[in-house]
Design a protein around this motif. Sequence first.
Motif, PDB file in Angstrom:
ATOM      1  N   MET A 159       0.811  -1.202   0.000  1.00 38.90           N
ATOM      2  CA  MET A 159       0.000   0.000   0.000  1.00 38.90           C
ATOM      3  C   MET A 159       0.855   1.267   0.000  1.00 38.90           C
ATOM      4  O   MET A 159       0.350   2.353  -0.274  1.00 38.90           O
ATOM      5  CB  MET A 159      -0.911   0.033   1.233  1.00 38.90           C
ATOM      6  CG  MET A 159      -1.952  -1.058   1.279  1.00 38.90           C
ATOM      7  SD  MET A 159      -2.861  -1.065   2.839  1.00 38.90           S
ATOM      8  CE  MET A 159      -3.593   0.552   2.803  1.00 38.90           C
ATOM      9  N   TYR A 160       2.130   1.110   0.314  1.00 34.37           N
ATOM     10  CA  TYR A 160       2.939   2.274   0.614  1.00 34.37           C
ATOM     11  C   TYR A 160       4.026   2.571  -0.400  1.00 34.37           C
ATOM     12  O   TYR A 160       4.673   1.674  -0.938  1.00 34.37           O
ATOM     13  CB  TYR A 160       3.607   2.106   1.981  1.00 34.37           C
ATOM     14  CG  TYR A 160       2.620   1.996   3.111  1.00 34.37           C
ATOM     15  CD1 TYR A 160       2.425   0.799   3.773  1.00 34.37           C
ATOM     16  CD2 TYR A 160       1.873   3.102   3.499  1.00 34.37           C
ATOM     17  CE1 TYR A 160       1.507   0.694   4.800  1.00 34.37           C
ATOM     18  CE2 TYR A 160       0.960   3.007   4.527  1.00 34.37           C
ATOM     19  CZ  TYR A 160       0.779   1.798   5.179  1.00 34.37           C
ATOM     20  OH  TYR A 160      -0.120   1.702   6.190  1.00 34.37           O
ATOM     21  N   THR A 161       4.217   3.857  -0.606  1.00 36.37           N
ATOM     22  CA  THR A 161       5.449   4.328  -1.212  1.00 36.37           C
ATOM     23  C   THR A 161       6.544   4.210  -0.164  1.00 36.37           C
ATOM     24  O   THR A 161       6.320   4.463   1.025  1.00 36.37           O
ATOM     25  CB  THR A 161       5.282   5.791  -1.645  1.00 36.37           C
ATOM     26  OG1 THR A 161       4.401   5.845  -2.773  1.00 36.37           O
ATOM     27  CG2 THR A 161       6.615   6.424  -2.023  1.00 36.37           C
ATOM     28  N   MET A 162       7.715   3.809  -0.590  1.00 29.53           N
ATOM     29  CA  MET A 162       8.842   3.655   0.316  1.00 29.53           C
ATOM     30  C   MET A 162       9.913   4.673  -0.037  1.00 29.53           C
ATOM     31  O   MET A 162      10.176   4.932  -1.216  1.00 29.53           O
ATOM     32  CB  MET A 162       9.420   2.254   0.230  1.00 29.53           C
ATOM     33  CG  MET A 162       8.430   1.148   0.557  1.00 29.53           C
ATOM     34  SD  MET A 162       7.802   1.245   2.237  1.00 29.53           S
ATOM     35  CE  MET A 162       9.316   0.969   3.166  1.00 29.53           C
ATOM     36  N   TRP A 209       4.427   1.931  -5.022  1.00 37.73           N
ATOM     37  CA  TRP A 209       4.025   0.656  -4.452  1.00 37.73           C
ATOM     38  C   TRP A 209       4.419  -0.547  -5.292  1.00 37.73           C
ATOM     39  O   TRP A 209       4.732  -1.608  -4.763  1.00 37.73           O
ATOM     40  CB  TRP A 209       2.511   0.648  -4.212  1.00 37.73           C
ATOM     41  CG  TRP A 209       1.709   0.561  -5.481  1.00 37.73           C
ATOM     42  CD1 TRP A 209       1.313   1.588  -6.289  1.00 37.73           C
ATOM     43  CD2 TRP A 209       1.219  -0.628  -6.099  1.00 37.73           C
ATOM     44  NE1 TRP A 209       0.618   1.120  -7.364  1.00 37.73           N
ATOM     45  CE2 TRP A 209       0.538  -0.236  -7.284  1.00 37.73           C
ATOM     46  CE3 TRP A 209       1.296  -1.980  -5.779  1.00 37.73           C
ATOM     47  CZ2 TRP A 209      -0.066  -1.164  -8.125  1.00 37.73           C
ATOM     48  CZ3 TRP A 209       0.694  -2.897  -6.622  1.00 37.73           C
ATOM     49  CH2 TRP A 209       0.019  -2.483  -7.790  1.00 37.73           C
ATOM     50  N   ASN A 210       4.430  -0.405  -6.620  1.00 40.35           N
ATOM     51  CA  ASN A 210       4.736  -1.568  -7.471  1.00 40.35           C
ATOM     52  C   ASN A 210       6.121  -1.492  -8.096  1.00 40.35           C
ATOM     53  O   ASN A 210       6.478  -2.333  -8.919  1.00 40.35           O
ATOM     54  CB  ASN A 210       3.673  -1.730  -8.549  1.00 40.35           C
ATOM     55  CG  ASN A 210       3.618  -0.545  -9.498  1.00 40.35           C
ATOM     56  OD1 ASN A 210       4.382   0.404  -9.379  1.00 40.35           O
ATOM     57  ND2 ASN A 210       2.698  -0.600 -10.445  1.00 40.35           N
ATOM     58  N   GLY A 211       6.893  -0.482  -7.707  1.00 45.80           N
ATOM     59  CA  GLY A 211       8.261  -0.392  -8.197  1.00 45.80           C
ATOM     60  C   GLY A 211       8.419   0.215  -9.569  1.00 45.80           C
ATOM     61  O   GLY A 211       9.544   0.308 -10.084  1.00 45.80           O
ATOM     62  N   VAL A 212       7.322   0.640 -10.164  1.00 54.12           N
ATOM     63  CA  VAL A 212       7.401   1.178 -11.530  1.00 54.12           C
ATOM     64  C   VAL A 212       8.027   2.573 -11.544  1.00 54.12           C
ATOM     65  O   VAL A 212       8.797   2.914 -12.431  1.00 54.12           O
ATOM     66  CB  VAL A 212       6.002   1.205 -12.166  1.00 54.12           C
ATOM     67  CG1 VAL A 212       6.024   1.980 -13.473  1.00 54.12           C
ATOM     68  CG2 VAL A 212       5.511  -0.225 -12.389  1.00 54.12           C
ATOM     69  N   ASP A 269      11.073  -5.545  -3.186  1.00 50.51           N
ATOM     70  CA  ASP A 269      10.587  -6.898  -3.416  1.00 50.51           C
ATOM     71  C   ASP A 269       9.353  -7.064  -2.547  1.00 50.51           C
ATOM     72  O   ASP A 269       9.474  -7.289  -1.332  1.00 50.51           O
ATOM     73  CB  ASP A 269      11.670  -7.914  -3.053  1.00 50.51           C
ATOM     74  CG  ASP A 269      11.270  -9.341  -3.384  1.00 50.51           C
ATOM     75  OD1 ASP A 269      10.059  -9.607  -3.501  1.00 50.51           O
ATOM     76  OD2 ASP A 269      12.161 -10.187  -3.511  1.00 50.51           O
ATOM     77  N   ASN A 270       8.192  -6.942  -3.147  1.00 47.49           N
ATOM     78  CA  ASN A 270       6.963  -6.991  -2.359  1.00 47.49           C
ATOM     79  C   ASN A 270       6.698  -8.367  -1.767  1.00 47.49           C
ATOM     80  O   ASN A 270       6.032  -8.495  -0.748  1.00 47.49           O
ATOM     81  CB  ASN A 270       5.777  -6.531  -3.203  1.00 47.49           C
ATOM     82  CG  ASN A 270       5.786  -5.021  -3.427  1.00 47.49           C
ATOM     83  OD1 ASN A 270       6.477  -4.280  -2.733  1.00 47.49           O
ATOM     84  ND2 ASN A 270       5.027  -4.567  -4.414  1.00 47.49           N
ATOM     85  N   ALA A 271       7.222  -9.403  -2.386  1.00 47.36           N
ATOM     86  CA  ALA A 271       7.054 -10.750  -1.834  1.00 47.36           C
ATOM     87  C   ALA A 271       7.823 -10.901  -0.526  1.00 47.36           C
ATOM     88  O   ALA A 271       7.463 -11.724   0.318  1.00 47.36           O
ATOM     89  CB  ALA A 271       7.523 -11.789  -2.838  1.00 47.36           C
TER      90      ALA A 271
END
Length: 123
Positions: free
Chosen positions: A31-34, A53-56, A73-75
């Motif tokens: 859910m978050y920007t890092m 959130w998705n690294g794009v 790495d969201n996993a």
Amino acid sequence: QVQLVESGGGLVQTGGSLRLSCAASGRTFTMYTMGWFRQAPGKEREFVAAINWNGVNTNVAESVKGRFTISRDNAKNTVYLQMNNLKPEDMAIYYCAAGRPYNIYNTRSYDYWGQGTQVTVSS
């Protein structure tokens, strides 16, 4: 609630490399920007890099562009900061942050922070 734990800091010579990691607890990581920020002694905390959130979408500060790369790495609920060609001016405590920032460069727009990890660059 999100808890963030940074690791990977240490002592490196000028020109060397380090990879920082930030592990997040909870199932809401995506859910978050890092973001990564850093703070040197006597200076304000400054933006280093951010990733959506998705690294794009990624952004890095001009001072580190071409040398630092942010990824996630969201996993694994983890965000990374690969730092190459380190310089003495990169020496600081590096902090990981999470949030839905209205301004990715502004520390106040992040909701959660890690405890920081020290990066020392010897000349």
